[in-house]
Design a protein around this motif. Structure first.
Motif, PDB file in Angstrom:
ATOM      1  N   ASP A 228      50.318  47.038  44.727  1.00  0.00           N
ATOM      2  CA  ASP A 228      50.844  45.864  44.161  1.00  0.00           C
ATOM      3  C   ASP A 228      49.360  44.251  43.951  1.00  0.00           C
ATOM      4  N   ILE A 229      49.000  44.335  42.474  1.00  0.00           N
ATOM      5  CA  ILE A 229      47.553  43.663  42.100  1.00  0.00           C
ATOM      6  C   ILE A 229      48.177  42.033  42.811  1.00  0.00           C
ATOM      7  N   ALA A 230      49.356  42.443  41.174  1.00  0.00           N
ATOM      8  CA  ALA A 230      49.962  40.664  40.628  1.00  0.00           C
ATOM      9  C   ALA A 230      50.858  39.811  42.162  1.00  0.00           C
ATOM     10  N   THR A 231      50.896  40.480  43.784  1.00  0.00           N
ATOM     11  CA  THR A 231      51.732  39.701  44.936  1.00  0.00           C
ATOM     12  C   THR A 231      50.264  40.245  46.133  1.00  0.00           C
ATOM     13  N   GLU A 232      49.522  40.333  45.584  1.00  0.00           N
ATOM     14  CA  GLU A 232      47.962  40.831  46.745  1.00  0.00           C
ATOM     15  C   GLU A 232      47.463  39.190  45.850  1.00  0.00           C
ATOM     16  N   ILE A 233      47.329  39.308  44.425  1.00  0.00           N
ATOM     17  CA  ILE A 233      46.988  37.733  44.407  1.00  0.00           C
ATOM     18  C   ILE A 233      47.990  36.310  44.135  1.00  0.00           C
ATOM     19  N   ALA A 234      48.391  36.488  44.200  1.00  0.00           N
ATOM     20  CA  ALA A 234      49.661  35.578  44.378  1.00  0.00           C
ATOM     21  C   ALA A 234      50.079  35.232  46.242  1.00  0.00           C
ATOM     22  N   ARG A 235      50.213  36.327  46.757  1.00  0.00           N
ATOM     23  CA  ARG A 235      50.905  35.962  48.115  1.00  0.00           C
ATOM     24  C   ARG A 235      49.572  35.754  49.094  1.00  0.00           C
ATOM     25  N   THR A 236      48.559  36.900  48.918  1.00  0.00           N
ATOM     26  CA  THR A 236      47.300  37.272  49.662  1.00  0.00           C
ATOM     27  C   THR A 236      45.858  35.872  49.848  1.00  0.00           C
ATOM     28  N   ARG A 237      46.107  36.111  48.129  1.00  0.00           N
ATOM     29  CA  ARG A 237      44.952  35.619  47.149  1.00  0.00           C
ATOM     30  C   ARG A 237      45.420  33.941  47.548  1.00  0.00           C
ATOM     31  N   ARG A 238      46.464  33.164  47.013  1.00  0.00           N
ATOM     32  CA  ARG A 238      46.761  32.325  47.117  1.00  0.00           C
ATOM     33  C   ARG A 238      46.697  31.867  45.532  1.00  0.00           C
ATOM     34  N   HIS A 239      46.604  33.129  44.516  1.00  0.00           N
ATOM     35  CA  HIS A 239      46.509  32.834  43.087  1.00  0.00           C
ATOM     36  C   HIS A 239      44.736  32.215  42.883  1.00  0.00           C
ATOM     37  N   GLN A 240      44.174  32.655  43.692  1.00  0.00           N
ATOM     38  CA  GLN A 240      42.661  32.361  43.634  1.00  0.00           C
ATOM     39  C   GLN A 240      41.781  33.562  43.259  1.00  0.00           C
ATOM     40  N   ALA A 241      42.622  34.696  42.256  1.00  0.00           N
ATOM     41  CA  ALA A 241      41.402  36.008  42.193  1.00  0.00           C
ATOM     42  C   ALA A 241      42.687  35.856  40.410  1.00  0.00           C
ATOM     43  N   VAL A 242      42.220  36.867  39.900  1.00  0.00           N
ATOM     44  CA  VAL A 242      42.714  36.968  38.473  1.00  0.00           C
ATOM     45  C   VAL A 242      43.082  38.981  38.597  1.00  0.00           C
ATOM     46  N   PRO A 243      44.046  39.923  37.756  1.00  0.00           N
ATOM     47  CA  PRO A 243      43.714  41.490  38.102  1.00  0.00           C
ATOM     48  C   PRO A 243      42.302  42.323  37.271  1.00  0.00           C
ATOM     49  N   ALA A 244      41.850  42.542  37.809  1.00  0.00           N
ATOM     50  CA  ALA A 244      40.073  43.437  37.373  1.00  0.00           C
ATOM     51  C   ALA A 244      40.882  44.786  36.183  1.00  0.00           C
ATOM     52  N   GLN A 245      40.207  44.782  35.262  1.00  0.00           N
ATOM     53  CA  GLN A 245      40.368  45.818  34.194  1.00  0.00           C
ATOM     54  C   GLN A 245      39.447  47.025  34.742  1.00  0.00           C
ATOM     55  N   SER A 246      38.593  46.947  35.006  1.00  0.00           N
ATOM     56  CA  SER A 246      37.580  47.984  35.250  1.00  0.00           C
ATOM     57  C   SER A 246      36.252  47.565  35.956  1.00  0.00           C
ATOM     58  N   VAL A 247      35.603  48.152  36.671  1.00  0.00           N
ATOM     59  CA  VAL A 247      34.421  48.348  37.026  1.00  0.00           C
ATOM     60  C   VAL A 247      33.017  46.650  36.825  1.00  0.00           C
TER      61      VAL A 247
ATOM     62  N   SER B   6      32.777  42.817  35.443  1.00  0.00           N
ATOM     63  CA  SER B   6      32.882  41.738  36.585  1.00  0.00           C
ATOM     64  C   SER B   6      32.418  40.128  35.172  1.00  0.00           C
ATOM     65  N   PRO B   7      33.377  39.622  35.108  1.00  0.00           N
ATOM     66  CA  PRO B   7      33.138  38.477  34.997  1.00  0.00           C
ATOM     67  C   PRO B   7      31.161  37.458  35.047  1.00  0.00           C
ATOM     68  N   MET B   8      30.584  37.428  33.414  1.00  0.00           N
ATOM     69  CA  MET B   8      29.908  37.001  33.356  1.00  0.00           C
ATOM     70  C   MET B   8      28.821  37.749  32.830  1.00  0.00           C
ATOM     71  N   THR B   9      29.002  39.379  32.891  1.00  0.00           N
ATOM     72  CA  THR B   9      28.181  40.254  32.754  1.00  0.00           C
ATOM     73  C   THR B   9      28.010  40.849  31.350  1.00  0.00           C
ATOM     74  N   TRP B  10      26.962  40.927  30.989  1.00  0.00           N
ATOM     75  CA  TRP B  10      27.205  41.365  29.627  1.00  0.00           C
ATOM     76  C   TRP B  10      28.355  42.686  29.171  1.00  0.00           C
ATOM     77  N   GLY B  11      29.176  43.004  28.617  1.00  0.00           N
ATOM     78  CA  GLY B  11      29.920  43.538  28.658  1.00  0.00           C
ATOM     79  C   GLY B  11      31.889  43.338  28.698  1.00  0.00           C
ATOM     80  N   TYR B  12      31.445  42.634  29.083  1.00  0.00           N
ATOM     81  CA  TYR B  12      33.242  41.531  30.397  1.00  0.00           C
ATOM     82  C   TYR B  12      33.540  41.485  28.890  1.00  0.00           C
ATOM     83  N   ASP B  13      34.671  41.914  28.603  1.00  0.00           N
ATOM     84  CA  ASP B  13      35.655  40.981  27.692  1.00  0.00           C
ATOM     85  C   ASP B  13      37.348  40.585  28.434  1.00  0.00           C
ATOM     86  N   PRO B  14      37.339  39.426  28.968  1.00  0.00           N
ATOM     87  CA  PRO B  14      38.654  38.767  29.426  1.00  0.00           C
ATOM     88  C   PRO B  14      40.321  39.496  28.627  1.00  0.00           C
TER      89      PRO B  14
END
Length: 597
Positions: free
Chosen positions: A365-384, A386-394
């Motif tokens: 349950d990634i949504a609960t991880e982000i909300a509860r454990t990470r205090r909303h300081q993350a976004v779900p990862a769709q693949s390997v 990462s942001p700021m690298t070539w090929g990343y599409d939000p």
């Protein structure tokens, strides 16, 4: 030491006392994970690499202010001369760059030469070095180096550093040339990491054989002063560091970057005298030490304090009144847990094993991880990727981020992972108990994630067992293939997706590929992407690779973190680097604002 003052006009000596010496400018902050050592060829962990990036120097560096990135010469005199086919790279090194003083040099100044980079690169191929990033350099196809390695392994003789190879040569004292078997349009990124490909002096490595992790000697702005392993690292300004002055190129419209450039342009680097890094794994003491003004920088705000420090995403009024500054970015990283593909329980490529891994992923349950454990300081990862690298599409979406407990249960039921003995837990299809062994660390930061994952697996009907060890020990076990499942993060050190893809590349098994995933179709895509320039064809291959990883699920990518750093009002010039570039030389301490210490 202050220079003596001149006598006042008229020649009479002054009765005024000499000005007192300026207090030492020390950047104090903490790592949340212990370092492993400071030999560029023997490390791969982020925190050790932060240190080595400031001790050793690469040929090129990332511009401190440019966003997202810009490369510029460092020890190189200019950008490289590159052949049309991207197979030959020729670089001129600046004369007059010297290694920090060390007894090995017997009182003589030791100049950096092209041969130092030749030797430094060969070390990654020496079996005795056990370089975790060997696989990364091997993929570049540098002519002749792999043959040297094979010869050493076959004959069981020492690696022949003196044998010339075509792949990396010193054409003269200051000219370095690389020759590659295939086109490598992005080879330059390998030359921009002093943390790993920083120049070492051969006589230093040989003098401290077996202790090179403890004796880093480079040409960079800082040198190691004291080290208490897993406790304190103190570095001081390298007195022999050449004249380097603050100069950078912020993007047009970057008001923060333009203000920093206007304030510091022309200042001699580094602007501080020393850096002291404590190792504090627990979030509370790091947070309290910062609030008590013992640290100048809170590098990575502990997630459990995000709501206290950043209510509604903005810095808390009480912190703002103290002049504390917030730096927040979506990091170029991904967190994930990997499955050991050679493990008899979770590894393998048959439909039942793939179904097990996909079910575990769908039940997380990634949504609960982000909300509860990470205090909303993350976004779900769709693949390997990462942001700021070539090929990343939000806007890219994959099953990787799905949470679907019903589908997860159905998958396990279909492939025979059911409760056969009536104890309430699912068993393997052959009737043996199904137990997942999760590697973790014995600290408060890891505990909430372990508890959340246990809750998720309990709902799926799968038993888990937590195996704890310190992070460096887990890394050692992971490289040996001794962990079943381990959750960790991976930070991008270059602006390209290829480095992230290496985490699943078959020939990198035991190196960057901790889970030992081996799939020929994926490896073929990886190799084709290496030779292609950035463009639609390479992007299409990247999407194919992402789909394969989602289908086989050798890793479950969890989130991209939003990292928040807090700085005291007297720390000026800080800007969170996206990649593992240097930042210590570019910050300053306003001693007038320092509290008593």
């Amino acid at each position: 030491m202050a220079a003596p003052s001149s006598p006042p006009a008229g020649g009479a000596p002054s009765n005024q006392p000499a000005p007192s010496a300026q207090p030492e400018k020390v950047l104090r902050y903490a790592f949340l994970v212990a370092e492993t050592g400071f030999d560029p060829a023997q490390i791969s962990d982020l925190y050790s690499r932060i240190v080595t990036a400031h001790v050793f120097e690469s040929l090129y560096n990332y511009d401190y202010l440019a966003r997202p990135f810009k490369l510029k010469p460092n020890t190189a005199a200019a950008m490289p001369e590159v052949s049309d086919d991207f197979r030959t790279w020729t670089i001129r090194i600046r004369p007059g760059i010297y290694f920090a003083d060390d007894p090995v040099f017997k009182g003589r100044k030791r100049e950096l030469t092209a041969e130092d980079y030749v030797y430094s690169l060969k070390r990654f191929y020496d079996p005795a070095t056990k370089a975790p990033l060997y696989s990364t350099f091997k993929q570049e196809g540098l002519l002749g180096l792999e043959e040297l390695r094979v010869q050493a392994l076959k004959t069981k003789r020492p690696f022949d550093y003196d044998k010339p190879v075509e792949g990396v040569r010193a054409l003269d004292r200051y000219t370095l040339q690389f020759r590659l078997a295939e086109p490598r349009p992005r080879f330059l990124y390998n030359l921009a990491g002093g943390d790993t490909y920083g120049a070492v002096a051969r006589e230093v490595i040989e003098a401290y054989a077996g202790k090179t992790m403890e004796h880093p000697v480079g040409t960079g702005p800082f040198m190691l002063d004291r080290w208490r392993r897993s406790s304190l690292i103190r570095l001081v300004r390298n007195p022999g560091y050449r004249d380097v002055f603050y100069d950078a190129q912020p993007n047009p419209g970057d008001t923060e970057g333009e203000a920093l450039l206007a304030r510091f342009k022309g200042r001699k680097l580094p602007m501080i005298d020393a850096v002291e890094i404590s190792i504090i794994e627990e979030g509370q003491p790091r947070w309290l030490s910062f609030l008590n003004r013992e640290f100048d920088l809170l590098y990575l705000l502990p997630e459990e304090y995000a709501e206290v420090a950043l209510p509604h995403g903005k810095i808390a009024p009480n912190l703002q009144k103290q002049g504390i500054q917030l730096y927040s970015v979506l990091a170029s990283d991904r967190t994930m847990y990997y499955f050991n593909m050679e493990d008899p329980t979770v590894g393998g490529y048959t439909p039942d094993k793939v179904a097990l891994r996909r079910a575990i992923g769908l039940a997380t349950d990634i949504a609960t991880e982000i909300a509860r454990t990470r205090r909303h300081q993350a976004v779900p990862a769709q693949s390997v990727v990462s942001p700021m690298t070539w090929g990343y599409d939000p806007d890219y979406k994959s099953e990787n981020s799905d949470f679907d407990l019903a589908r997860a249960k159905a998958l396990l039921d279909t492939y025979g992972y059911v409760d056969k003995d009536g104890d309430g837990w699912r068993d393997l299809p052959d009737g043996r108990p199904l137990v997942l062994e999760i590697a973790s660390s014995p600290d408060s930061r890891s505990k909430p994630y372990d508890e959340l994952w246990k809750r998720d697996m309990d709902k799926l009907g799968v038993q888990i067992r937590i195996r704890t060890a310190q992070w460096p020990e887990n890394l050692k076990s992971a490289r040996a293939g001794q962990l079943m499942i381990w959750q960790l993060g991976f930070n991008s050190s270059t602006p390209d997706a290829q480095l992230g893809l290496e985490l699943l590349y078959g020939p990198a098994s035991g190196g960057q590929n901790l889970g030992r995933f081996k799939l020929e179709r994926y490896d073929e895509i990886y190799r084709r992407m290496m030779v292609l320039p950035d463009g639609p064809e390479r992007a299409a291959l990247l999407r194919d690779a992402q789909k394969l990883l989602t289908a086989y699920m050798p890793q479950k990518f969890r989130v991209h973190r939003i990292v928040n750093d807090l700085a005291q009002p007297w720390l000026i010039g800080f800007r969170r680097p996206y990649f593992n570039q240097i930042f210590w030389p570019y910050v300053d301490i306003d001693t007038a604002k320092l509290p008593p210490r």
